[in-house]
Write an enzyme that holds these catalytic residues in place. Structure first.
Site, PDB file in Angstrom:
ATOM      1  N   HIS A 514     -11.150   1.735  -9.598  1.00 53.36           N
ATOM      2  CA  HIS A 514     -10.592   2.732 -10.518  1.00 53.36           C
ATOM      3  C   HIS A 514     -10.461   2.156 -11.924  1.00 53.36           C
ATOM      4  O   HIS A 514     -10.951   2.746 -12.903  1.00 53.36           O
ATOM      5  CB  HIS A 514      -9.224   3.188 -10.007  1.00 53.36           C
ATOM      6  CG  HIS A 514      -8.508   4.133 -10.924  1.00 53.36           C
ATOM      7  ND1 HIS A 514      -8.441   5.488 -10.684  1.00 53.36           N
ATOM      8  CD2 HIS A 514      -7.824   3.937 -12.079  1.00 53.36           C
ATOM      9  CE1 HIS A 514      -7.759   6.071 -11.657  1.00 53.36           C
ATOM     10  NE2 HIS A 514      -7.372   5.146 -12.514  1.00 53.36           N
ATOM     11  N   GLU A 515      -9.789   1.024 -12.035  1.00 50.69           N
ATOM     12  CA  GLU A 515      -9.578   0.437 -13.355  1.00 50.69           C
ATOM     13  C   GLU A 515     -10.895   0.001 -13.984  1.00 50.69           C
ATOM     14  O   GLU A 515     -11.057   0.054 -15.206  1.00 50.69           O
ATOM     15  CB  GLU A 515      -8.597  -0.738 -13.278  1.00 50.69           C
ATOM     16  CG  GLU A 515      -7.200  -0.364 -12.820  1.00 50.69           C
ATOM     17  CD  GLU A 515      -6.566   0.766 -13.634  1.00 50.69           C
ATOM     18  OE1 GLU A 515      -6.918   0.916 -14.826  1.00 50.69           O
ATOM     19  OE2 GLU A 515      -5.733   1.500 -13.080  1.00 50.69           O
ATOM     20  N   HIS A 518     -12.344   2.869 -15.782  1.00 50.38           N
ATOM     21  CA  HIS A 518     -11.809   2.963 -17.147  1.00 50.38           C
ATOM     22  C   HIS A 518     -12.504   1.953 -18.058  1.00 50.38           C
ATOM     23  O   HIS A 518     -12.824   2.258 -19.215  1.00 50.38           O
ATOM     24  CB  HIS A 518     -10.307   2.681 -17.148  1.00 50.38           C
ATOM     25  CG  HIS A 518      -9.449   3.812 -16.693  1.00 50.38           C
ATOM     26  ND1 HIS A 518      -9.555   5.095 -17.205  1.00 50.38           N
ATOM     27  CD2 HIS A 518      -8.434   3.866 -15.790  1.00 50.38           C
ATOM     28  CE1 HIS A 518      -8.654   5.878 -16.631  1.00 50.38           C
ATOM     29  NE2 HIS A 518      -7.963   5.156 -15.764  1.00 50.38           N
ATOM     30  N   HIS A 521     -15.743   3.177 -19.137  1.00 51.42           N
ATOM     31  CA  HIS A 521     -15.563   4.197 -20.170  1.00 51.42           C
ATOM     32  C   HIS A 521     -15.411   3.532 -21.534  1.00 51.42           C
ATOM     33  O   HIS A 521     -15.916   4.023 -22.549  1.00 51.42           O
ATOM     34  CB  HIS A 521     -14.323   5.040 -19.839  1.00 51.42           C
ATOM     35  CG  HIS A 521     -14.338   6.401 -20.441  1.00 51.42           C
ATOM     36  ND1 HIS A 521     -13.313   7.305 -20.266  1.00 51.42           N
ATOM     37  CD2 HIS A 521     -15.238   7.044 -21.223  1.00 51.42           C
ATOM     38  CE1 HIS A 521     -13.587   8.421 -20.902  1.00 51.42           C
ATOM     39  NE2 HIS A 521     -14.746   8.288 -21.496  1.00 51.42           N
TER      40      HIS A 521
END
Length: 728
Positions: A514-515, A518, A521
């Site tokens: 998940h991180e 990010h 991104h």
């Protein structure tokens, strides 16, 4: 710099009460001059890729850098405002993008370290800086002459031949001024500034109180208190005690930890204990310490702090012409009103709660079968849900962990993004980092070009706030040459014990993916203007790029590529993968209910009106949870007094974002499933081009539709979470 040096010198000597001779004065001036000129923030960083020179930055460097940065920033604004030429996109909007470089430089290091590697001096500085920074940005956003220039350009926008990105920047900038109070009268602007300053002080206090509360409880055990705990958990607790003994300053303190085992309310310590310990009384003690953080009627109590923050936000929203803070915030989100958010949350609440009740019954059956005479309570959930999972799926979390060392999982997420976009990673060992746990990689694109720098900081420590997050030390911009980013992931995983590597639970694995989503991104972003780069979009969209990457973590092809036993090198068996996948919907009643309860609590806090005065935070919370029928066996994921996302972070009226993004990520990953290949090159290219690279240069829903080809549907989420009526 000379002007700042003069100010510092005057301040220092003005504070002296005794006269010094000329030699001593000259010596002091030299020391001050040296201190200022040696400040790393005033220098160009010649480090690899511009990574901050952490080894040179000292606590005393921050305040001068902040003050000089704010001074320079306001001077830059004055230059824009006093430009005699007519306002243009280039001399106003683009010049605004160029302002505040020194301040941004200092902030990026300071605020990253106050979250991940703080100390008492940094905490003191944070409290001092909070109102100063708030007031500083108010001086810019409430600058009438600056807003007039932006407004002039905005009114002429149809005749300026702007690109789509430029037009979006203009619209967003004007909106930012308006939403900061640019259209208010002078008296209202003064009031807004006062409110912003108070909120800034209170949110800082909330976060620091929470850190103190989390670090303030220790469950110190003897050897005969360890019934049920596995060797790895015992070894970790012994090492925690040893570390605390080493740091203790007195013999009395050292004796407290000698030959003991320590557990804390940090999740990486608490969850294993709640899962394995057969001492129900001790499970209750540790769990209660966790859920009572900030609610102990002491000097670090957060009840009044939370209520004050909520009220001030409501007052600010009313001053701005909005019904509540939630109405104000949601105007800029994909879901535009509180009603839309409540509708989404309640669509999931009923099936989640019903499933949670079934899970309680399943656990109670195990309790009864064991011959115990007690009803399942909140502190029993981890142990007895694990027993149910073992019975239903023959899946033992402890059997998974040896295959999930941190290095294995990092290799897995690196391999995933390599298959999707051709990215490669080279670990760098010649760069100074802010803590020995932090590691650094250079990220390159498929053509070998430099994309960015990734820093990973994964282990729990007492001076790190809880949770997991992504941030950046440098952003991306193409305005004045190609500036590539430096991003960081911070997590709270169990540290390695002895010679063994750090072993992760599968929940830790999905958190890491998940991180890293990010981080992608932040690293893949490719926009002209830095303020629109990376994760700058609406909260209920920016979780999507993180959450969709989680889906690859449980793909058998990926699992088998990285999950090898840390001792034997054996690849994770197909049988264990099958058990993991079959159990993927297990405990979803609990997971969804605790999350949704917190999301609804967030919305309740931020739909209060300005005239409402919450006298009792606990009573407010109890009423919120009673209204939706939350069962006693489950607490919200975050109670009000430790809900840092909304009272010390940027998620106020936005904690629901994770579930809205889950609608997007489940629907988005379904596209890969429909394509018959989770690494479908065409879809991967669309995902990168229209989501990861675009920042906030277009409206979020348009970006999603360009990737998916249509609006998102909720069906895939209900199916993934087992809330569509299907069973395990």
């Amino acid at each position: 710099m000379k002007k700042l040096l003069f100010i510092i010198t005057i301040v220092l000597f003005g504070a002296c009460k005794t006269e010094t001779n000329k030699t001593e004065k000259d010596k002091t001036k030299t020391e001050v001059s040296s201190q200022v000129s040696d400040n790393p923030f005033y220098q160009e960083w010649d480090t690899p890729f511009g990574v901050p020179p952490f080894n040179k930055i000292k606590d005393e460097h921050y305040m001068p850098a902040f003050k000089k940065g704010m001074e320079e920033n306001l001077a830059e604004i004055d230059v824009i405002v006093n430009n005699p030429e007519a306002p243009t996109f280039a001399n106003t909007l683009e010049e605004l993008e160029r302002t505040g470089k020194l301040l941004t430089k200092a902030q990026s290091v300071f605020y990253n370290l106050t979250g991940s590697n703080t100390n008492p001096k940094l905490q003191e500085l944070q409290r001092e800086l909070s109102p100063l920074i708030s007031a500083h940005y108010d001086k810019i956003t409430l600058n009438e002459d600056l807003f007039k220039r932006v407004e002039t350009i905005y009114q002429e926008r149809e005749n300026l031949n702007l690109s789509n990105e430029q037009r979006k920047l203009l619209e967003d900038t004007r909106k930012s001024f308006v939403r900061s109070g640019a259209l208010l009268d002078k008296e209202q602007k003064v009031k807004i500034t006062e409110i912003n300053s108070k909120i800034s002080e209170l949110t800082t206090a909330f976060g620091q109180n929470l850190l103190a509360e989390t670090n303030g409880f220790e469950l110190i055990l003897d050897k005969d208190h360890l019934d049920g705990l596995s060797d790895g958990i015992i070894a970790a607790a012994a090492e925690t005690a040893a570390q605390k003994m080493e740091k203790a300053e007195t013999d009395e303190e050292k004796a407290k930890y000698k030959d003991k085992y320590v557990f804390t309310p940090h999740r990486s310590s608490m969850y294993p204990f709640l899962t394995e310990s057969n001492r129900r009384d001790l499970r209750e003690q540790l769990y209660t310490a966790y859920v009572q953080r900030g609610d102990n009627d002491n000097e670090t109590d957060n009840k009044e702090v939370a209520a004050k923050i909520a009220k001030l936000r409501a007052e600010r929203a009313q001053l701005m012409g909005y019904e509540t803070h939630a109405h104000f915030v949601l105007e800029e989100r994909m879901l535009k009103t509180p009603a839309e958010v409540y509708d989404l949350l309640m669509r999931l609440w009923k099936p989640a709660l019903e499933r949670a009740k079934v899970e309680v019954a399943d656990m109670q059956a195990v309790v009864n079968k064991e011959g115990h005479d007690f009803k399942i309570a909140a502190w029993d959930w981890w142990q007895y849900s694990e027993k149910v999972r073992k019975a239903k799926y023959d899946l033992d979390e402890a059997a998974l962990k040896p295959y999930l060392s941190l290095d294995n999982v990092l290799n897995g997420v690196f391999a995933t993004t390599n298959k999707l976009w051709g990215l490669t990673y080279t670990e760098l060992f010649d760069i100074n980092v802010y803590h020995p746990d932090a590691r650094v990689w250079e990220v390159k694109d498929k053509d070998g070009s430099h994309l960015g720098v990734f820093i990973g900081d994964y282990f729990t420590r007492s001076n790190k706030r809880g949770g997991a997050w992504m941030s950046s030390f440098k952003g991306q911009s193409n305005l004045d040459g190609k500036e590539r980013p430096i991003v960081v992931n911070v997590c709270n995983f169990p540290a390695p014990v002895g010679d063994d590597p750090a072993l992760l639970s599968f929940e830790n694995v999905t958190t890491l993916f998940h991180e890293f989503g990010h981080a992608m991104h932040g690293i893949l972003t490719n926009v002209t203007y830095g303020s629109m780069a990376g994760t700058s979009g609406p909260r209920d969209f920016t979780e999507f790029p993180a959450q969709i990457l989680e889906h690859w973590a449980s793909e058998p092809e990926i699992l088998k590529s990285f999950a090898t036993h840390y001792k034997t090198g054996e690849v994770i068996p197909d049988e264990l993968i099958d058990k993991l996948l079959k159990a993927s919907k297990f405990n979803q009643g609990f997971a969804n209910t605790e999350y949704l309860a917190a999301s609804l609590l967030d919305m309740d806090w931020h739909t209060i009106k300005a005239e409402e005065d919450v006298k009792n935070t606990d009573a407010f919370e109890e009423a919120s949870l009673a209204k939706i029928g939350l069962i006693n066996e489950i607490a919200p994921r975050y109670r009000s007094t430790y809900f840092a996302h909304i009272f010390a972070g940027g998620y106020a009226s936005g904690y629901y974002s994770y579930v809205h993004s889950a609608v997007l990520d489940s629907d988005g990953f379904e596209a890969f499933k429909e394509a018959g290949n989770v690494f479908d090159s065409e879809l991967a290219a669309k995902l990168r081009t229209h989501v990861y690279e675009k920042g906030s240069t277009e409206e979020a829903m348009e970006l999603y539709k360009q990737f998916r080809g249509r609006q998102p549907k909720i069906d895939a989420l209900l199916k993934v979470r087992g809330l569509d009526g299907s069973t395990d």
